[in-house]
Scaffold this active site. Structure first.
Site, PDB file in Angstrom:
ATOM      1  N   LEU A   1    -171.994  43.955 -17.663  1.00 17.74           N
ATOM      2  CA  LEU A   1    -170.779  42.682 -17.069  1.00 17.74           C
ATOM      3  C   LEU A   1    -170.375  43.399 -15.844  1.00 17.74           C
ATOM      4  O   LEU A   1    -169.849  44.827 -15.833  1.00 17.74           O
ATOM      5  CB  LEU A   1    -169.691  42.516 -18.178  1.00 17.74           C
ATOM      6  CG  LEU A   1    -170.093  41.542 -19.350  1.00 17.74           C
ATOM      7  CD1 LEU A   1    -168.844  41.112 -19.988  1.00 17.74           C
ATOM      8  CD2 LEU A   1    -170.568  40.085 -18.543  1.00 17.74           C
ATOM      9  N   ASP A   2    -169.986  42.788 -14.773  1.00 18.24           N
ATOM     10  CA  ASP A   2    -169.397  43.625 -13.548  1.00 18.24           C
ATOM     11  C   ASP A   2    -168.020  44.098 -14.145  1.00 18.24           C
ATOM     12  O   ASP A   2    -167.269  43.729 -14.986  1.00 18.24           O
ATOM     13  CB  ASP A   2    -168.985  42.617 -12.369  1.00 18.24           C
ATOM     14  CG  ASP A   2    -170.262  42.221 -11.821  1.00 18.24           C
ATOM     15  OD1 ASP A   2    -171.417  42.844 -12.020  1.00 18.24           O
ATOM     16  OD2 ASP A   2    -170.466  41.113 -11.200  1.00 18.24           O
ATOM     17  N   ARG A   3    -167.507  45.081 -13.375  1.00 18.49           N
ATOM     18  CA  ARG A   3    -166.211  45.635 -13.560  1.00 18.49           C
ATOM     19  C   ARG A   3    -165.052  44.670 -13.912  1.00 18.49           C
ATOM     20  O   ARG A   3    -164.231  44.738 -14.861  1.00 18.49           O
ATOM     21  CB  ARG A   3    -165.634  46.737 -12.345  1.00 18.49           C
ATOM     22  CG  ARG A   3    -164.571  47.528 -12.947  1.00 18.49           C
ATOM     23  CD  ARG A   3    -164.315  48.888 -11.923  1.00 18.49           C
ATOM     24  NE  ARG A   3    -163.263  49.430 -12.383  1.00 18.49           N
ATOM     25  CZ  ARG A   3    -163.028  50.702 -11.935  1.00 18.49           C
ATOM     26  NH1 ARG A   3    -163.792  51.382 -10.822  1.00 18.49           N
ATOM     27  NH2 ARG A   3    -161.923  51.382 -12.242  1.00 18.49           N
TER      28      ARG A   3
ATOM     29  N   THR B   1    -165.173  41.533 -14.283  1.00 18.47           N
ATOM     30  CA  THR B   1    -165.499  40.539 -15.522  1.00 18.47           C
ATOM     31  C   THR B   1    -165.029  40.940 -16.609  1.00 18.47           C
ATOM     32  O   THR B   1    -165.264  42.213 -17.102  1.00 18.47           O
ATOM     33  CB  THR B   1    -166.896  40.059 -15.378  1.00 18.47           C
ATOM     34  OG1 THR B   1    -167.132  39.615 -13.780  1.00 18.47           O
ATOM     35  CG2 THR B   1    -167.268  38.831 -16.064  1.00 18.47           C
TER      36      THR B   1
ATOM     37  N   HIS C   1    -174.204  39.944  -9.460  1.00 21.50           N
ATOM     38  CA  HIS C   1    -173.169  38.969  -8.757  1.00 21.50           C
ATOM     39  C   HIS C   1    -173.623  37.583  -8.559  1.00 21.50           C
ATOM     40  O   HIS C   1    -173.081  36.879  -7.537  1.00 21.50           O
ATOM     41  CB  HIS C   1    -172.601  39.624  -7.399  1.00 21.50           C
ATOM     42  CG  HIS C   1    -172.070  40.923  -7.386  1.00 21.50           C
ATOM     43  ND1 HIS C   1    -171.726  41.452  -6.158  1.00 21.50           N
ATOM     44  CD2 HIS C   1    -171.522  41.819  -8.449  1.00 21.50           C
ATOM     45  CE1 HIS C   1    -171.095  42.863  -6.657  1.00 21.50           C
ATOM     46  NE2 HIS C   1    -170.800  42.695  -7.910  1.00 21.50           N
TER      47      HIS C   1
END
Length: 257
Positions: free
Chosen positions: A53-55, A57, A162
């Site tokens: 997961l993106d930072r 998120t 993304h």
């Protein structure tokens, strides 16, 4: 303490807070909070990542407890056998649900991906989305006297970098709090008027087959306090009671190992 959503002898799922890196990165050498090290120390077992997961998120993050289970889980993700459901707050009114089939060119980091091929063509990327709620708030952001927002359910078929953030920008409904692809005025407005400076993207549900038993497994992660604050101010608090009510310890997460 990190909230543990599910754990057995083969895997563990946790509720990743917004702002945390999944693992240590030399690109963020001064960061002290990492999900892998924190979960490892909390459960007393080595963990293996199977997706990211993106930072900014938050939400369901699945980890394996052995390399073999990690391999099996990774196969499910690669073969699109895992159903991922996200919730997002976006700019404007999204009137109808639809499926966006819009290939994405790979985003390369200037440092981390300096040896990667820069001429790779667009990769398939499909996202299903549907609106769940809408609101118009009497605050002036940009050139308008009021601000409109939609709460969306997003289901990506792929896992491009993304993907959800870029797809929503393509639809002209950027996710609030997206500092890279989104609307900076709306981001500042959300922080100033509604006290929420975070990316409004949350991995709410994960559905898959257990890699060892084969049994269906459904895991859900609740929203954090800033997200719940927005839901309350927008009048959406009662829409999803099953996703409300989690708190994270601010003191947790330092790794000195």
């Amino acid at each position: 303490m990190i909230e543990i959503l599910y754990q057995d002898e083969h895997l563990v799922a946790v509720n990743k807070p917004s702002g945390w890196l999944v693992h240590r990165s030399w690109l963020d050498r001064h960061e002290t909070r990492f999900m892998m090290q924190t979960v490892r120390d909390q459960i007393g077992q080595h963990v293996f990542t199977v997706h990211r997961l993106d930072r900014p998120t938050s939400g369901v993050l699945l980890m394996a407890l052995s390399s073999e289970v990690a391999r099996l889980l990774s196969q499910q993700f690669e073969q699109h056998q895992v159903q991922k459901t996200y919730h997002a707050v976006v700019r404007g009114y999204v009137q109808e649900g639809a499926t966006l089939d819009y290939p994405l060119t790979e985003e390369l980091d200037k440092i981390a991906d300096k040896h990667a091929a820069a001429d790779k063509g667009p990769q398939p990327a499909v996202t299903h989305y549907r609106p769940l709620a809408q609101v118009e708030m009497p605050v002036a952001i940009g050139r308008y006297d009021s601000a409109r927002y939609s709460l969306l359910e997003l289901k990506p078929e792929n896992g491009r970098k993304h993907q959800l953030r870029r797809h929503m920008v393509h639809l002209r409904h950027p996710i609030i709090g997206d500092s890279k692809h989104g609307d900076l005025r709306q981001n500042r407005g959300m922080a100033q008027h509604f006290g929420c400076p975070r990316l409004m993207l949350h991995a709410s549900h994960l559905q898959l087959n257990h890699p060892v038993t084969g049994e269906p497994l459904s895991i859900s992660a609740r929203w954090d306090e800033p997200w719940q604050g927005v839901m309350s101010q927008f009048g959406w608090a009662g829409c999803f009671p099953e996703l409300a009510g989690v708190e994270f310890s601010a003191a947790n997460g330092q790794d000195n190992g």
